[in-house]
Design a protein around this motif. Structure first.
Motif, PDB file in Angstrom:
ATOM      1  N   MET A 223      -5.706   8.942   7.496  1.00 45.74           N
ATOM      2  CA  MET A 223      -5.185   7.610   7.242  1.00 45.74           C
ATOM      3  C   MET A 223      -4.348   7.117   8.421  1.00 45.74           C
ATOM      4  N   GLU A 224      -3.555   7.988   9.010  1.00 42.70           N
ATOM      5  CA  GLU A 224      -2.738   7.570  10.154  1.00 42.70           C
ATOM      6  C   GLU A 224      -3.605   7.242  11.363  1.00 42.70           C
TER       7      GLU A 224
ATOM      8  N   VAL B 182       4.646   3.099  13.623  1.00 44.52           N
ATOM      9  CA  VAL B 182       5.797   2.868  12.745  1.00 44.52           C
ATOM     10  C   VAL B 182       5.578   3.541  11.396  1.00 44.52           C
ATOM     11  N   VAL B 183       4.389   3.372  10.828  1.00 45.79           N
ATOM     12  CA  VAL B 183       4.102   4.018   9.547  1.00 45.79           C
ATOM     13  C   VAL B 183       4.209   5.534   9.696  1.00 45.79           C
TER      14      VAL B 183
ATOM     15  N   GLN C 127       0.807  -1.227   0.000  1.00 48.27           N
ATOM     16  CA  GLN C 127       0.000   0.000   0.000  1.00 48.27           C
ATOM     17  C   GLN C 127       0.840   1.277   0.000  1.00 48.27           C
ATOM     18  N   GLN C 128       2.164   1.116   0.027  1.00 48.98           N
ATOM     19  CA  GLN C 128       3.106   2.250   0.020  1.00 48.98           C
ATOM     20  C   GLN C 128       2.922   3.176   1.218  1.00 48.98           C
ATOM     21  N   TRP C 129       2.552   2.623   2.351  1.00 52.00           N
ATOM     22  CA  TRP C 129       2.299   3.474   3.518  1.00 52.00           C
ATOM     23  C   TRP C 129       3.566   4.145   4.040  1.00 52.00           C
TER      24      TRP C 129
ATOM     25  N   GLY D  35       6.994   9.914   8.160  1.00 53.09           N
ATOM     26  CA  GLY D  35       7.413  11.250   8.565  1.00 53.09           C
ATOM     27  C   GLY D  35       8.866  11.504   8.215  1.00 53.09           C
ATOM     28  N   ALA D  36       9.720  10.492   8.417  1.00 53.95           N
ATOM     29  CA  ALA D  36      11.119  10.620   7.988  1.00 53.95           C
ATOM     30  C   ALA D  36      11.205  10.656   6.469  1.00 53.95           C
ATOM     31  N   GLY D  37      10.274   9.969   5.805  1.00 55.77           N
ATOM     32  CA  GLY D  37      10.228  10.021   4.346  1.00 55.77           C
ATOM     33  C   GLY D  37       9.921  11.414   3.829  1.00 55.77           C
ATOM     34  N   TRP D  38       9.248  12.225   4.648  1.00 57.98           N
ATOM     35  CA  TRP D  38       8.975  13.626   4.307  1.00 57.98           C
ATOM     36  C   TRP D  38      10.269  14.396   4.064  1.00 57.98           C
ATOM     37  N   PHE D  39      11.358  13.941   4.704  1.00 58.63           N
ATOM     38  CA  PHE D  39      12.640  14.620   4.513  1.00 58.63           C
ATOM     39  C   PHE D  39      13.121  14.532   3.063  1.00 58.63           C
ATOM     40  N   GLY D  40      12.523  13.620   2.297  1.00 59.71           N
ATOM     41  CA  GLY D  40      12.882  13.523   0.889  1.00 59.71           C
ATOM     42  C   GLY D  40      12.692  14.828   0.143  1.00 59.71           C
ATOM     43  N   GLY D  41      11.843  15.701   0.657  1.00 58.68           N
ATOM     44  CA  GLY D  41      11.633  17.002   0.033  1.00 58.68           C
ATOM     45  C   GLY D  41      12.792  17.954   0.244  1.00 58.68           C
TER      46      GLY D  41
END
Length: 365
Positions: free
Chosen positions: A68-69, A82-83, A44-46, A88-94
């Motif tokens: 969703m969270e 965990v998701v 689901q790419q969560w 949230g750490a994936g947000w740093f990709g910006g």
């Protein structure tokens, strides 16, 4: 319940919820998400809910994200947490150097984890840094492909100062293989988050592993990466605590029914007291949920309004407070069933009281 407010279950397929909850007890034993839970997260790419669309992420707007969270935390506290922390750490990709970001998100099972505590050092050396330190409480670290660290920047033996004259602190993104995990998560709840500690010893990284979390430093052109990090963090954590409280309340009815039919001292008057408490708690929690969702939506539509951003902070903390208080009001009516660590209702109670200790949501302004 107000017509505009849906139950968290409406966002998840029943078969997803069944799978998540079926494996929750074993996930506690493992101290991390169960492989089948994890496979669902990947499908689901969560973990990519907040990752930039430019790299294959979902780039979910904040009002949709928190719902969703909340739903995932309602399904299971550890999985939802965990998701939330990893996306949230994936947000740093910006904010991360595009070359490094493309490398990270090339992996379809990419997962970032980390700690916001500035308990490491990054000493300038040539065109890079030498990183040392240890960090606590990295939720989802056992599933991470990359790990973020916050470091005090050092030049020689002197601290580097920021524009305000304080210690300059910057985050870095590291390969999981360069990080040493340390067992350290020994708390009553959120056991399956595997929120263990980690350490880095004399690791050299190029300067492109460093990034800055600031709207002006966003590399990806999207509102998602100019929305203030503090309110994003507060809202996503509060959504988890809300989902846990809704799950607990859902479990109260069968617990009350069991008590009413199996304990002789519980008479019709007692049943009425329990049911009235349940109705009152449900209404109070839903009122707080609706105020919270409205505050987030308003700030998303006008993210430069300091008043609207403050309303997100206040409503996040109030929702966490009401979630704790409503659950604690109902807990005594649930009997020993709720005190047994082998029951679902007890796991939800433990998870909520662990998650709600987060310092961002402890104090009301």
């Amino acid at each position: 319940m107000p017509n505009s407010l849906n139950h968290p279950s409406t966002l998840l397929k029943p078969e997803w919820v069944e799978l998540i909850r079926r494996h929750a007890p074993e996930a506690e034993t493992l101290g991390k998400l169960h492989p089948e839970q994890l496979e669902l997260v990947y499908d689901q790419q969560w973990f990519n809910l907040l990752s930039p669309k430019e790299y294959g992420g979902l780039g979910t707007p904040l009002p949709d994200l928190i719902k969703m969270e909340e739903a995932l935390a309602w399904a299971d506290g550890s999985l939802g947490w965990v998701v939330t922390l990893c996306c949230g750490a994936g947000w740093f990709g910006g904010f991360i150097d595009p070359g490094i970001a493309q490398q990270i998100y090339r992996d379809k099972q990419a997962c970032l984890a980390g700690s916001g505590a500035p308990t490491g050092t990054a000493t300038i050396i040539g065109d890079g840094y030498i990183i040392n330190g240890s960090w606590k409480y990295a939720s989802g670290v056992h599933h991470a492909t990359y790990i973020t660290v916050n470091c005090n920047i050092i030049d020689g033996d002197r601290p580097v100062l920021d524009a305000k004259g304080g210690q300059l602190i910057l985050p870095f993104v590291l390969d999981r293989a360069d990080v040493r995990l340390i067992s350290g998560w020994k708390y009553i709840g959120m056991i399956a988050t595997g929120s263990d500690a980690y350490a880095v010893d004399n690791l050299y990284v190029d300067k492109n592993r460093c990034f800055e979390i600031d709207p002006a430093a966003a590399i990806v052109d999207s509102q998602l990466y100019t929305y203030p990090f503090m309110q994003l963090a507060e809202a996503t954590l509060a959504a988890n605590i809300s989902g846990l409280a809704v799950h607990f309340i859902d479990l109260c009815k069968p617990a009350f029914d069991f008590k009413a039919t199996n304990i002789r001292r519980v008479n019709a008057v007692n049943v009425l007291v329990m049911n009235e408490a349940l109705q009152s708690a449900t209404a109070l929690l839903n009122q707080a949920r609706e105020s919270f969702f409205e505050a987030v939506e308003a700030s998303w539509n006008n993210p430069k309004s300091e008043a609207l951003l403050k309303a997100v902070s206040n409503s996040s903390r109030m929702l966490a407070k009401i979630a704790r208080e409503t659950v604690d009001e109902l807990f005594p009516y649930c009997g020993l069933l709720a005190a047994s660590p082998d029951t679902e209702i007890n796991r939800v109670w433990r998870d909520l009281h662990t998650a709600s200790q987060h310092s961002l949501l402890t104090f009301l302004d």
